[in-house]
Design an enzyme around this catalytic site. Sequence first.
Site, PDB file in Angstrom:
ATOM      1  N   SER A 254       0.850  -1.186   0.000  1.00 37.31           N
ATOM      2  CA  SER A 254       0.000   0.000   0.000  1.00 37.31           C
ATOM      3  C   SER A 254       0.890   1.242   0.000  1.00 37.31           C
ATOM      4  O   SER A 254       2.115   1.140   0.053  1.00 37.31           O
ATOM      5  CB  SER A 254      -0.892   0.007   1.240  1.00 37.31           C
ATOM      6  N   LYS A 255       0.241   2.370  -0.013  1.00 36.08           N
ATOM      7  CA  LYS A 255       0.965   3.649  -0.056  1.00 36.08           C
ATOM      8  C   LYS A 255       1.975   3.782   1.080  1.00 36.08           C
ATOM      9  O   LYS A 255       2.968   4.477   0.949  1.00 36.08           O
ATOM     10  CB  LYS A 255      -0.040   4.808   0.033  1.00 36.08           C
ATOM     11  N   ARG A 256       1.687   3.117   2.199  1.00 34.59           N
ATOM     12  CA  ARG A 256       2.614   3.213   3.328  1.00 34.59           C
ATOM     13  C   ARG A 256       3.999   2.697   2.961  1.00 34.59           C
ATOM     14  O   ARG A 256       4.993   3.089   3.555  1.00 34.59           O
ATOM     15  CB  ARG A 256       2.096   2.400   4.525  1.00 34.59           C
ATOM     16  N   HIS A 257       4.057   1.791   2.010  1.00 33.95           N
ATOM     17  CA  HIS A 257       5.346   1.204   1.638  1.00 33.95           C
ATOM     18  C   HIS A 257       6.107   2.060   0.633  1.00 33.95           C
ATOM     19  O   HIS A 257       7.306   1.893   0.461  1.00 33.95           O
ATOM     20  CB  HIS A 257       5.140  -0.194   1.044  1.00 33.95           C
ATOM     21  N   GLY A 258       5.403   2.933  -0.049  1.00 32.07           N
ATOM     22  CA  GLY A 258       6.034   3.734  -1.097  1.00 32.07           C
ATOM     23  C   GLY A 258       5.059   3.908  -2.237  1.00 32.07           C
ATOM     24  O   GLY A 258       3.849   3.709  -2.066  1.00 32.07           O
TER      25      GLY A 258
END
Length: 490
Positions: A254-258
């Site tokens: 998800s966006k949290r990873h990049g």
Amino acid sequence: MATRVRYAPSPTGNQHIGGVRTALINYLYARSTGGVFILRLEDTDRTRYADEYVKNLYDTFAWLGFYWDEGPDRGGPVGPYIQSERFATYKEYAEKLVAMDKAYYCFCDEERLEKLRESQAASKTGDQGYDRHCRNLSQEEIDRSLADGRRYVIRLKIPLEGTTVFNDKLLGTIEWKNEDISPDPVLLKSDGFPTYHLANVVDDHLMGITQVMRAQEWIPSAPLHRIMYDAFGWEMPELCHLPMVLGQDGHKLSKRHGATAVNEFRKAGYLPEALINYIAHLGCSFEEGRDLFTLGEMEKLFRIEKLNKAPAVFDYQKLEWFNGQYIRLKSDAELAALVKPFLVEAGLRAADDAKADALELAAMPLVRERLKLLSEAPAMMTYLYRQPELPAAEEFIPKKKDLAAAIAMLEENRSLVGNTDFSVIEAAENRFKERSVEIGAKLGDLLMPLRVAITGSRVSPPLFESIRILGAETSIARIEAAIAHLGGGK
Ligand code: GLU
Ligand code: ZN
């Protein structure tokens, strides 16, 4: 039977890694089996729909460079390929199911459903979902409600007992207790719009889809679809749910990873070939001991058997490595064309500038090995366009030497650069070597201040090549600027 597979995105967001992976696997499967790859827009969710997402879809695949054989923009024998243009069909099939007693009209209004939800939440029995209130209405009641013009939805009759079984090519036989399937999901909404389940099943059937390959998050929909195929008396396509894509912490990517949206990767300077190559390898191996494949090679090598059951981990560093590899494969002219928009964007040059074009063509051998992302080019190449900002004096001073020595080296370089022919790099290097011996200095100590003066940094693309590109006049001006910067002078 020729294989027909599809990518069926809902335009409710920008194309991201997961979607492209699904599309790519379907594409490769079609190509490897001599089948057909279809694009179908599942735009039934009108609240989350936006035109820009459709545009993003087309832009993304145009950039990635692989295409469907049939689709909204290409046409084909079983169109339209946009669900919002097929609403009449879905209604017709929902009514067929009602006529076959496999589905039913539900007249419950929002108020009743809301009360139901409240009482379920309060009761602690764990009951959830629709209570099947309208499942056994008498024909009379139904006719009366219809005659009264009451709004209705059509719900699927999930069998009350027993199990539903389906086979997944990758995961094997999967069995669901019918009591664990959502009680009687809506197929047709009160505004006549189909839900995902209805439109998806009807279209897969009418479009002759032979294999459904999609993300694992759709597994819970599969028993429901199985029930629908059986109700219609249709053969169900083969199912293959693709391994999950996780971030490095083991959670769904998800966006949290990049970055996850393809346009972000594009902006960051990834090449489509690298992204395709890497994405195709998420949960799929093509050939032991080899990483780089062209799309054409993967089209031949792909087999469903090569998919892993285990989730894949998205490794941003590995992708960057792939990108660097693909950059190395580019010719000077290709790479120059690729970095150009980044240089324009950074304000280093105008889009239309023949001198800059020539400069960049000459500079590509200097940066090719160092670039992992096209977006790194501006910072790496700024010194080729203008006098770099000069760092603090310490940066010019060779180890165990002082400021005066740095200035002396720069003065030495000023005359050396003026008297050296840089057209043959080795000859120029030899000249600097000889001179360093003559003056009793280490070659490194002679070159280090020069590098900083010319490029603004101790780490830079090759120095002599840079001087050759910049020319003696510019190079000498930079050396003089550095001398002045260090407080030296004539
Ligand atoms: N429209 C669904 C999606 O957004 C399609 C799922 C499927 O392939 O059945 O992914
Ligand atoms: Zn009802």
